[in-house]
Write a protein that holds these residues in place. Sequence first.
Motif, PDB file in Angstrom:
ATOM      1  N   ASP A 235      21.215 -44.642  21.332  1.00 52.49           N
ATOM      2  CA  ASP A 235      22.101 -46.043  21.969  1.00 52.49           C
ATOM      3  C   ASP A 235      22.253 -46.838  20.824  1.00 52.49           C
ATOM      4  O   ASP A 235      21.332 -47.331  20.122  1.00 52.49           O
ATOM      5  N   ARG A 260      25.624 -43.216  22.648  1.00 52.86           N
ATOM      6  CA  ARG A 260      26.167 -44.243  23.738  1.00 52.86           C
ATOM      7  C   ARG A 260      26.460 -45.376  22.945  1.00 52.86           C
ATOM      8  O   ARG A 260      25.192 -45.921  22.272  1.00 52.86           O
ATOM      9  N   ARG A 262      27.829 -49.561  22.872  1.00 54.02           N
ATOM     10  CA  ARG A 262      28.151 -50.858  23.473  1.00 54.02           C
ATOM     11  C   ARG A 262      28.605 -51.414  22.390  1.00 54.02           C
ATOM     12  O   ARG A 262      27.885 -51.807  21.409  1.00 54.02           O
ATOM     13  N   ARG A 281      30.300 -41.831  23.747  1.00 54.36           N
ATOM     14  CA  ARG A 281      30.673 -42.595  24.946  1.00 54.36           C
ATOM     15  C   ARG A 281      30.490 -44.107  24.736  1.00 54.36           C
ATOM     16  O   ARG A 281      29.693 -44.588  24.186  1.00 54.36           O
ATOM     17  N   THR A 282      31.733 -44.672  24.597  1.00 58.37           N
ATOM     18  CA  THR A 282      32.037 -46.065  24.124  1.00 58.37           C
ATOM     19  C   THR A 282      32.250 -47.127  25.306  1.00 58.37           C
ATOM     20  O   THR A 282      33.026 -46.643  26.303  1.00 58.37           O
TER      21      THR A 282
END
Length: 359
Positions: A235, A260, A262, A281-282
């Motif tokens: 992450d 992942r 953010r 996965r953004t």
Amino acid sequence: MSTHASGRLAATLFVPSRDPATLRTRLVDHVGRHARVEMVEGGDVLLSSELGLSRLTLDVGGLRIAAESRDSAGLAYIKMIMADHVLEFGEADVALRWTGAGEAGSPLPFFREMTVVAAATIGRFRRLTLKGSDLGRFAEGGLHIRLLLPGEGVRQRWPVTGDDGRPFWPDGNPPPARVYTLRRIDVAAGEVEIDMLLHADHHDAPGAAFAERARPGDVIGMTGPGGGDLPEADDYLLFADETGLPAVARMLAEMPAGRRVRAILETEDQGDRQTLPSAARTDIVWLHRRDGARLETGAATIEPGDLPPGVIVWGGMEQTARRAIYRRAIDIWGLSRDRLRLASYWRRGQAGGDHHHDD
Ligand SMILES: Cc1cc2nc3c(=O)[nH]c(=O)nc-3n(C[C@H](O)[C@H](O)[C@H](O)COP(=O)(O)OP(=O)(O)OC[C@H]3O[C@@H](n4cnc5c(N)ncnc54)[C@H](O)[C@@H]3O)c2cc1C
């Protein structure tokens, strides 16, 4: 060319000094911040990093520095860094002279002459495509480069390796240099792509002013690469203003599936938004200064419980924003320093950019 028995390139510098032990301690204090430090048999000190290895030996009347690396650019960087520090400490009262690989007068392995082949305007950015030869070394070991920017109409003569391992400029002073990010690199085509912001103060600024006037055929220098690589994690939480956006674009483009990310991104307005393709996965949040939003306001919405265990927090932004997010990460999110890669990429009111990590 001197090649070590291990197949690595090697070079040696003897620094005459009245107090070699203190010189060595100061070198270890400074260079050791970016390297692994080991005391080995015989009392020598070994400094190792992704660039290569240096062995520091106390000798009669001075300090011996034996450097080795798997490639010429790594060795050249070590030679330059060591000489810069020795000279900064005011230690050497005679001229420094490396022997071994990368002799004086040879091309600097971390330098390329680059020619502009395309220049496009994308929001407030100029996207330059630069062409050069033998760019393989620029695809690994960091995302960032330094552009050497001659003034308009100046035909620049480029540096070669100096006796002391630092760049030697045949015409004296080097042109201004600014740090940018390779947003994309295509080694086979010999091309790199750089997004350069036309910021508010750009008219007298060498980087932005060059970006604005750049035309196919213009020639500039490029050194590097270095810095910005992300440590492995599942992450990531990324923060960037426009100056960090090219690095985010490249990280996302190169990130494998299963991660992942953010990303909290600040630009002046909607016009600077970009599509940021990724196999990861953004979750991308755009904030606009025109609406009164800032990276700090984005960070303030994140609670400690929102952060996945093991998250790496990366950022490239103005110094004040970086400091605020760094403090929040330590004081409120409770993260340890080794999980943070927050850098200031520029400083308001100061020419020459910035690149600062530590508090
Ligand atoms: C590792 C790293 C990677 C970077 N990558 C990129 C990149 O890919 N693209 C990019 O555009 N920039 C990038 N930067 C930032 C860039 O190096 C600085 O913005 C630099 O100051 C630009 O040089 P200049 O000659 O245009 O302005 P300078 O001559 O350095 O500064 C002139 C004036 O402009 C102000 N200024 C500088 N930058 C900004 C800004 N962004 N907004 C408002 N005012 C500003 C300064 O405070 C100063 O008052 C990066 C910086 C670092 C350290």
